[in-house]
Motif scaffolding. Sequence first.
Motif, mmCIF file in Angstrom:
data_model
loop_
_atom_site.group_PDB
_atom_site.id
_atom_site.type_symbol
_atom_site.label_atom_id
_atom_site.label_comp_id
_atom_site.label_asym_id
_atom_site.label_seq_id
_atom_site.Cartn_x
_atom_site.Cartn_y
_atom_site.Cartn_z
ATOM 1 N N VAL A 80 72.543 58.868 50.226
ATOM 2 C CA VAL A 80 73.904 59.030 49.765
ATOM 3 C C VAL A 80 74.630 57.909 49.994
ATOM 4 O O VAL A 80 75.490 57.355 48.983
ATOM 5 N N THR A 81 74.764 57.228 50.935
ATOM 6 C CA THR A 81 75.300 56.016 51.280
ATOM 7 C C THR A 81 74.808 54.881 50.330
ATOM 8 O O THR A 81 75.755 54.043 49.646
ATOM 9 N N PHE A 82 73.408 54.588 50.064
ATOM 10 C CA PHE A 82 73.180 53.572 49.212
ATOM 11 C C PHE A 82 73.634 53.966 48.005
ATOM 12 O O PHE A 82 74.145 53.096 47.110
ATOM 13 N N ALA A 83 73.675 55.265 47.515
ATOM 14 C CA ALA A 83 74.035 55.600 46.001
ATOM 15 C C ALA A 83 75.602 55.283 45.973
ATOM 16 O O ALA A 83 75.948 54.749 44.920
ATOM 17 N N LEU A 84 76.379 55.613 46.922
ATOM 18 C CA LEU A 84 77.938 55.408 46.734
ATOM 19 C C LEU A 84 78.248 53.835 46.718
ATOM 20 O O LEU A 84 79.162 53.457 46.049
ATOM 21 N N PHE A 85 77.497 53.224 47.529
ATOM 22 C CA PHE A 85 77.759 51.636 47.421
ATOM 23 C C PHE A 85 77.373 51.073 46.478
ATOM 24 O O PHE A 85 77.916 50.031 45.882
ATOM 25 N N TRP A 86 76.328 51.203 45.730
ATOM 26 C CA TRP A 86 75.800 50.722 44.468
ATOM 27 C C TRP A 86 76.036 51.245 43.224
ATOM 28 O O TRP A 86 75.898 50.704 42.084
ATOM 29 N N LEU A 87 76.617 52.458 42.994
ATOM 30 C CA LEU A 87 77.026 53.192 41.913
ATOM 31 C C LEU A 87 77.823 52.483 41.315
ATOM 32 O O LEU A 87 77.646 52.013 40.108
ATOM 33 N N PRO A 88 79.099 52.142 41.875
ATOM 34 C CA PRO A 88 80.127 51.193 41.098
ATOM 35 C C PRO A 88 79.581 50.054 40.560
ATOM 36 O O PRO A 88 79.962 49.634 39.315
ATOM 37 N N TYR A 89 78.636 49.105 41.017
ATOM 38 C CA TYR A 89 78.072 48.112 40.743
ATOM 39 C C TYR A 89 77.426 48.498 39.304
ATOM 40 O O TYR A 89 77.375 47.510 38.520
ATOM 41 N N GLN A 90 76.394 49.718 39.300
ATOM 42 C CA GLN A 90 75.698 49.646 38.243
ATOM 43 C C GLN A 90 76.610 50.226 36.853
ATOM 44 O O GLN A 90 76.291 50.124 35.990
ATOM 45 N N ILE A 91 77.708 50.694 37.440
ATOM 46 C CA ILE A 91 78.596 51.205 36.418
ATOM 47 C C ILE A 91 79.237 50.082 35.573
ATOM 48 O O ILE A 91 79.488 49.999 34.341
ATOM 49 N N VAL A 92 79.622 49.142 36.556
ATOM 50 C CA VAL A 92 80.174 47.831 36.178
ATOM 51 C C VAL A 92 79.106 47.253 34.947
ATOM 52 O O VAL A 92 79.419 46.609 34.070
ATOM 53 N N MET A 103 68.265 44.627 47.258
ATOM 54 C CA MET A 103 68.475 46.149 46.562
ATOM 55 C C MET A 103 67.239 46.455 46.060
ATOM 56 O O MET A 103 67.157 47.849 46.343
ATOM 57 N N TYR A 104 66.554 45.825 45.475
ATOM 58 C CA TYR A 104 65.208 46.508 45.054
ATOM 59 C C TYR A 104 64.315 47.011 46.110
ATOM 60 O O TYR A 104 63.691 48.150 46.101
ATOM 61 N N THR A 105 64.192 46.310 47.117
ATOM 62 C CA THR A 105 63.304 46.588 48.396
ATOM 63 C C THR A 105 63.891 47.860 49.083
ATOM 64 O O THR A 105 63.153 49.020 49.457
ATOM 65 N N VAL A 136 82.961 45.172 43.590
ATOM 66 C CA VAL A 136 82.060 46.054 43.305
ATOM 67 C C VAL A 136 80.602 45.277 44.031
ATOM 68 O O VAL A 136 79.832 45.835 44.720
ATOM 69 N N THR A 137 80.749 44.024 43.831
ATOM 70 C CA THR A 137 79.428 43.148 44.244
ATOM 71 C C THR A 137 79.446 43.240 45.752
ATOM 72 O O THR A 137 78.779 43.221 46.511
ATOM 73 N N VAL A 188 72.378 41.845 27.961
ATOM 74 C CA VAL A 188 72.165 43.246 27.621
ATOM 75 C C VAL A 188 70.892 43.532 28.461
ATOM 76 O O VAL A 188 70.696 44.686 29.217
ATOM 77 N N PHE A 189 69.815 42.741 28.099
ATOM 78 C CA PHE A 189 68.569 42.978 28.839
ATOM 79 C C PHE A 189 68.679 42.890 30.432
ATOM 80 O O PHE A 189 68.100 43.764 31.239
ATOM 81 N N GLN A 190 69.378 41.991 30.922
ATOM 82 C CA GLN A 190 69.296 41.765 32.250
ATOM 83 C C GLN A 190 70.074 42.894 33.112
ATOM 84 O O GLN A 190 69.372 43.555 34.052
ATOM 85 N N TYR A 191 71.355 43.299 32.532
ATOM 86 C CA TYR A 191 71.905 44.460 33.232
ATOM 87 C C TYR A 191 71.408 45.628 32.954
ATOM 88 O O TYR A 191 71.482 46.624 33.916
ATOM 89 N N THR A 192 70.796 45.863 32.056
ATOM 90 C CA THR A 192 70.179 47.185 31.555
ATOM 91 C C THR A 192 68.798 47.198 32.556
ATOM 92 O O THR A 192 68.647 48.636 32.941
#
Length: 364
Positions: free
Chosen positions: A244-256, A118-120, A282-283, A195-199
Motif C-alpha cells: 500500500v505504501t509503495f502504491a501511495l507514494f508512486w501513484l501521483p508520479y504515474q498520474i502525472v 522503482m522497477y526492482t 511527485v518525483t 508518449v512511449f517513455q511515460y506510457t
Amino acid sequence: MAETTTVIGLTTILSVNSSFSNSTKTPHLSTGVSAKIGILILLIAFIIGFPGNAFVIWTILKQMKKRTVTCLLILHLAMADIIVLLTAPFFLHLLSTGYWRFGKIICKMCHYVSCLSMYTSIFLIMFMSMDRFLAVAKPYTSQKLRTKKTVRVIVALIWILASLFATTMFVYRGVIVWKDRPQCIALHQSTNHMVFQYTFETLTGFVIPFTIVVFCYVYIGLRLRTAKFQTKQKTSRLVIMIIVTFALFWLPYQIVNMLQVSGEIFSSPSLTNAAKAARPNVTALAFFSSSANPILYVFAGGNFIKTAGVGFMAKLFEGAASETSSFRKFSQVLRQRSHTESVELEKCFEQTEPSKNMLSNQTH
C-alpha cells in the motif's frame, strides 16, 4: 559569451523538441516554495532511509543465521531502496542551486538508478505476492519450487529485467544549457517518444505489476475468508502495508505521467503545464518511498524491541517467513479435507447402488 551559450542551448532544445507544442519547449525547473518542499522531502528521505535500509541489510546479513526466502526478498528490497538514496545529494544540490553541475553522464546515471530502483522494488513486491498466492493456491507446487536456489535465480532475473527497462533513462535524459545554466532534463526527439517513455514506464512499472498484486491478494482473501485460520497478524499487515505504501507514494508520479501524455495527445497546454509543474514534487514523493519500509518495520516489530533489542527485525522477518509456511499448511489441510470428503462421498454412492438394485428386483 554568455548570450552565445544561451542561444546555443536554446537552439539545441528547440531543435530536439521541434514537434512539441510551445508549452513543452521550456524545461520546468523547481523554484521558490516548490524547491523548498522538494529539498525537505529529500532530506527527510535520506536521513531516515539511508541508515534505516542499512540497518535492515546489516540485520539480515549479520543477525540472521538462517536466511529464509522472505528474508532474501526483503534484503534485495532494502538494497534497491538504498542505492537510489545515494543519488539524493545530487538532486539536493540541483534543487538548492537551480542548475546541474555534474555533467551528462552523472545526469543519466542518477535517473537510471532511480528508475532501476522503482522497477526492482515493484517486481520484488509482485514476486512476494505471487509467492503467497502460490502457497495458498498450489501448496505442493510451492513447497517444491520455494527453495533458496530458485529464489536467487528469480531475484537475479528481476534485477536484469529492471536494468533493461530502466535504460530508457539513458536515451531520454540529457543536459542542456538554459538561461546560462546547465539543466538535467528529459529530452525527446518527438511527441511519440515522450508518449512511449511515460506510457511504457506507467504500464510496466505500475499498472501491470499492481494488477497482479491485487489479483493475488483478492484470491488469498477469498480463500481464507470463510476459514477459521489464525496467522501472525503483524507480519500479514506488514507485507500489505509495504504494498500500500509503495502504491501511495508512486501513484501521483504515474498520474502525472499520464497527464503529460494526455496533454500532448489531445494538444492541451493546461494538462501539460499542470503535469510539468507537479512533476518535481511527485518525483520527490516517489523518492521518499525508499525510506518508508524501515519505518514500517519498526512499527510492526515494536513488541520485539523490548525483548530482542537491535535484533527485533530478525524476529520480525522470521515471523513473516513462517506466515507463508502457515498459508501453505492451511491450504494443504483444505485440499486434504476436500479429497477425504470426495472419497467418502464416492463410497457412499457405491454402497447406495446395490441397495437400489435389490429394491428394483423386489419391485419386479
